[in-house]
Design a protein around this motif. Structure first.
Motif, mmCIF file in Angstrom:
data_model
loop_
_atom_site.group_PDB
_atom_site.id
_atom_site.type_symbol
_atom_site.label_atom_id
_atom_site.label_comp_id
_atom_site.label_asym_id
_atom_site.label_seq_id
_atom_site.Cartn_x
_atom_site.Cartn_y
_atom_site.Cartn_z
ATOM 1 N N TRP A 219 12.388 -17.182 -36.369
ATOM 2 C CA TRP A 219 11.746 -15.913 -36.728
ATOM 3 C C TRP A 219 10.738 -16.115 -37.859
ATOM 4 O O TRP A 219 9.647 -15.586 -37.816
ATOM 5 C CB TRP A 219 12.793 -14.878 -37.146
ATOM 6 N N ASN A 220 11.147 -16.912 -38.851
ATOM 7 C CA ASN A 220 10.344 -17.010 -40.071
ATOM 8 C C ASN A 220 9.758 -18.391 -40.333
ATOM 9 O O ASN A 220 8.841 -18.503 -41.135
ATOM 10 C CB ASN A 220 11.207 -16.601 -41.276
ATOM 11 N N SER A 221 10.291 -19.425 -39.704
ATOM 12 C CA SER A 221 9.812 -20.785 -39.988
ATOM 13 C C SER A 221 8.867 -21.256 -38.876
ATOM 14 O O SER A 221 9.260 -21.373 -37.715
ATOM 15 C CB SER A 221 11.005 -21.743 -40.094
ATOM 16 N N VAL A 222 7.620 -21.551 -39.252
ATOM 17 C CA VAL A 222 6.682 -22.087 -38.263
ATOM 18 C C VAL A 222 7.112 -23.477 -37.786
ATOM 19 O O VAL A 222 7.109 -23.735 -36.577
ATOM 20 C CB VAL A 222 5.238 -22.086 -38.821
ATOM 21 N N ASP B 155 20.160 -8.146 -39.414
ATOM 22 C CA ASP B 155 18.999 -7.258 -39.503
ATOM 23 C C ASP B 155 17.703 -8.009 -39.201
ATOM 24 O O ASP B 155 16.674 -7.411 -38.920
ATOM 25 C CB ASP B 155 18.918 -6.600 -40.889
ATOM 26 N N ARG B 156 17.761 -9.335 -39.265
ATOM 27 C CA ARG B 156 16.553 -10.121 -38.982
ATOM 28 C C ARG B 156 16.603 -10.770 -37.605
ATOM 29 O O ARG B 156 15.693 -11.511 -37.230
ATOM 30 C CB ARG B 156 16.353 -11.173 -40.069
ATOM 31 N N LEU B 157 17.656 -10.498 -36.847
ATOM 32 C CA LEU B 157 17.759 -11.031 -35.482
ATOM 33 C C LEU B 157 16.947 -10.108 -34.564
ATOM 34 O O LEU B 157 17.494 -9.276 -33.850
ATOM 35 C CB LEU B 157 19.223 -11.105 -35.046
ATOM 36 N N ARG B 158 15.621 -10.278 -34.632
ATOM 37 C CA ARG B 158 14.715 -9.367 -33.912
ATOM 38 C C ARG B 158 14.341 -9.963 -32.562
ATOM 39 O O ARG B 158 14.280 -11.182 -32.385
ATOM 40 C CB ARG B 158 13.432 -9.127 -34.723
ATOM 41 N N SER B 159 14.043 -9.065 -31.623
ATOM 42 C CA SER B 159 13.725 -9.513 -30.265
ATOM 43 C C SER B 159 12.768 -8.544 -29.589
ATOM 44 O O SER B 159 12.472 -7.475 -30.111
ATOM 45 C CB SER B 159 15.018 -9.594 -29.439
ATOM 46 N N SER B 160 12.325 -8.946 -28.412
ATOM 47 C CA SER B 160 11.632 -8.020 -27.518
ATOM 48 C C SER B 160 12.679 -7.045 -26.968
ATOM 49 O O SER B 160 13.877 -7.237 -27.179
ATOM 50 C CB SER B 160 11.003 -8.793 -26.360
ATOM 51 N N TRP B 161 12.247 -6.025 -26.242
ATOM 52 C CA TRP B 161 13.231 -5.083 -25.683
ATOM 53 C C TRP B 161 14.208 -5.795 -24.753
ATOM 54 O O TRP B 161 15.345 -5.384 -24.592
ATOM 55 C CB TRP B 161 12.555 -3.898 -25.001
ATOM 56 N N ALA B 162 13.749 -6.912 -24.158
ATOM 57 C CA ALA B 162 14.608 -7.636 -23.215
ATOM 58 C C ALA B 162 15.415 -8.745 -23.894
ATOM 59 O O ALA B 162 15.979 -9.602 -23.210
ATOM 60 C CB ALA B 162 13.759 -8.216 -22.083
ATOM 61 N N GLY B 163 15.448 -8.750 -25.225
ATOM 62 C CA GLY B 163 16.335 -9.669 -25.928
ATOM 63 C C GLY B 163 15.772 -11.055 -26.185
ATOM 64 O O GLY B 163 16.523 -11.954 -26.567
ATOM 65 N N ALA B 164 14.453 -11.258 -25.981
ATOM 66 C CA ALA B 164 13.854 -12.572 -26.259
ATOM 67 C C ALA B 164 13.603 -12.694 -27.758
ATOM 68 O O ALA B 164 12.975 -11.831 -28.365
ATOM 69 C CB ALA B 164 12.555 -12.747 -25.470
ATOM 70 N N LEU B 165 14.097 -13.785 -28.330
ATOM 71 C CA LEU B 165 14.189 -13.908 -29.785
ATOM 72 C C LEU B 165 12.999 -14.624 -30.415
ATOM 73 O O LEU B 165 12.528 -15.651 -29.910
ATOM 74 C CB LEU B 165 15.444 -14.700 -30.150
ATOM 75 N N GLY B 166 12.559 -14.103 -31.533
ATOM 76 C CA GLY B 166 11.687 -14.834 -32.440
ATOM 77 C C GLY B 166 10.326 -15.208 -31.879
ATOM 78 O O GLY B 166 9.879 -14.710 -30.846
ATOM 79 N N GLN B 167 9.679 -16.137 -32.581
ATOM 80 C CA GLN B 167 8.299 -16.497 -32.246
ATOM 81 C C GLN B 167 8.168 -17.254 -30.919
ATOM 82 O O GLN B 167 7.164 -17.109 -30.237
ATOM 83 C CB GLN B 167 7.681 -17.298 -33.392
ATOM 84 N N PRO B 168 9.165 -18.059 -30.496
ATOM 85 C CA PRO B 168 9.047 -18.695 -29.173
ATOM 86 C C PRO B 168 9.594 -17.827 -28.039
ATOM 87 O O PRO B 168 9.509 -18.215 -26.882
ATOM 88 C CB PRO B 168 9.890 -19.972 -29.287
ATOM 89 N N GLN B 169 10.206 -16.688 -28.380
ATOM 90 C CA GLN B 169 10.764 -15.771 -27.378
ATOM 91 C C GLN B 169 11.821 -16.445 -26.500
ATOM 92 O O GLN B 169 11.747 -16.410 -25.261
ATOM 93 C CB GLN B 169 9.634 -15.156 -26.534
ATOM 94 N N PHE B 170 12.831 -17.020 -27.156
ATOM 95 C CA PHE B 170 13.963 -17.613 -26.445
ATOM 96 C C PHE B 170 15.040 -16.551 -26.224
ATOM 97 O O PHE B 170 15.402 -15.845 -27.161
ATOM 98 C CB PHE B 170 14.627 -18.706 -27.291
#
Ligand SMILES: [Ca+2]
Length: 410
Positions: free
Chosen positions: A221-224, A185-200
């Protein structure tokens, strides 16, 4: 995305694809679940995903809101290139858009000073570069990621316009869940599947994300610290050279052709100086850089600022292939460090149709000229091909496409 959806609808009307409303969505969902079992499960199992982790797929439905979908039984929509235009690269560097990123970035540099020092020590990448990417990708983690990665990736792998690119990313996302870095539920992404704060993308996560805060999870996602460390590691692993800058705005005299641009035409910065190239505003190139290689970079040809870039500029392009993306990151980092706006203005160039550019590229390719792929986009190979054509035709080389000229270039 609204616009993309409209274009797809228009394309569907003209090119005979079934309008989405006419599709039996329930039947497509059934095919989707059969595909999950028949295609995705064997690949996931082979990649080490357990049946318990794979259970996340049972509750996954198709996301019909994603753009450019090609459901089974409908035709691939025609490219919308003919409706697509592009203008001056200068719009990427609007001061109104840069200002908040500069001030928020400076705050982050202060707040995470120690973490960034540790990232630079381990990976050799300066804090402002890491923070600039963080800001550009996710607004320093403030952007709320709108999608569940597994659902988006499963939809794109099943019926996206580039299905084959996303199948492996879906399997990689399941591997991330298997490794328990984050709950589904926390595996969030952009619509194109880029993950987390660095958008990997998931495959990039598996290869380059790091656990920088030492809690055993790579939580981008949560750790700076994990986010900043992962960006640093990504750049280091793509060849970032510690102690070198990304590049410098430069004055390029008329006698130095814009067609000398590109990462394959580097020479020592002292050699560029010898040809009359100078840093702007009367500054000198730093002594530590002068013996190193420099590369001419002119994203708007003669219609905008010019730069002498270093190898590190091309490392930034490993994050995102666009010259303008890499320039944006380098410039934003400079501005966080107190640097000034570009000295040379971006001229108001006329908008160019992508299809006309693609046709020009196809004509050049027929003559054996490498334009970097006939995609209607203007990279350095296309720019210098235009410059070479202009010079051969007796025109002043500008190295940038304009509507009156693109149809003539051949
Ligand atoms: Ca961690």
């Amino acid at each position: 995305m609204q616009l993309a959806a409209t274009l797809v609808a228009v394309a569907a009307f003209f090119f005979g694809a079934l309008p989405a409303a006419a599709l039996d969505k329930a039947a497509v969902e059934q095919q989707f679940h059969a595909w999950i079992e028949r295609q995705v499960w064997p690949a996931a199992k082979k990649a080490g995903v357990s049946r318990a982790t794979f259970a996340v797929m049972d509750g996954t439905s198709l996301d019909w809101s994603l753009p450019d979908l090609v459901p089974p039984g409908s035709k691939q929509p025609a490219s919308d290139m003919r409706q697509s235009e592009f203008g001056s690269p200068g719009r990427y560097f609007d001061e109104k858009k840069l200002a908040p990123l500069i001030s928020l970035g400076r705050e982050r540099l202060a707040t995470y000073k120690d973490t960034l020092a540790a990232v630079e020590k381990r990976y050799g990448v300066p804090g402002p570069i890491v923070v600039a990417i963080w800001g550009r990708e996710s607004g320093f983690g403030r952007v709320k990621l709108p999608n569940e990665a597994v659902r988006s990736l499963a939809t794109l792998a099943f019926m996206g316009a580039r299905r084959e690119d996303f199948f492996g990313e879906l399997v990689a996302a399941l591997q991330i869940l298997e490794e328990d870095h984050v709950t589904s539920d926390r595996l969030r992404s952009s619509w194109a599947g880029a993950l987390g704060q660095p958008q990997f993308l998931p495959s990039k996560f598996l290869a380059f994300a790091v656990d920088f805060d030492g809690d055993g999870k790579r939580d981008i996602w949560n750790s700076v610290p994990d986010t900043l460390g992962s960006i640093g590691n990504y750049l280091a692993r793509h060849g970032w050279r510690s102690g070198r800058d990304w590049g410098f705005e430069a004055e390029v005299p008329a006698g130095v052709s814009c067609a000398l641009e590109g990462p394959d035409r580097g020479k020592p910065i002292t050699a560029w100086e010898g040809a009359g190239v100078a840093r702007v505003a009367g500054k000198a190139f730093p002594d530590s850089e002068r013996k190193g290689d420099g590369f001419l970079l002119m994203p708007a040809g003669r219609h905008g600022p010019a730069f002498i870039a270093t190898e590190n500029f091309y490392v930034l392009k490993a994050y995102n292939e666009s010259d303008l993306y890499a320039l944006f990151i380098g410039h934003l980092a400079d501005r966080m460090r107190g640097g000034k706006p570009f000295v040379a203005p971006w001229a108001n160039v006329e908008k160019v149709n992508r299809l006309a550019v693609r046709d020009m590229q196809l004509r050049l390719e027929k003559r054996g000229i490498d334009v970097g792929g006939a995609d209607g986009l203007v990279g350095f190979k296309t720019r210098r091909a235009i410059g070479d054509w202009q010079a051969a035709t007796g025109l002043a080389a500008t190295c940038f496409p304009q509507p009156a000229m693109v149809d003539k270039v051949r």
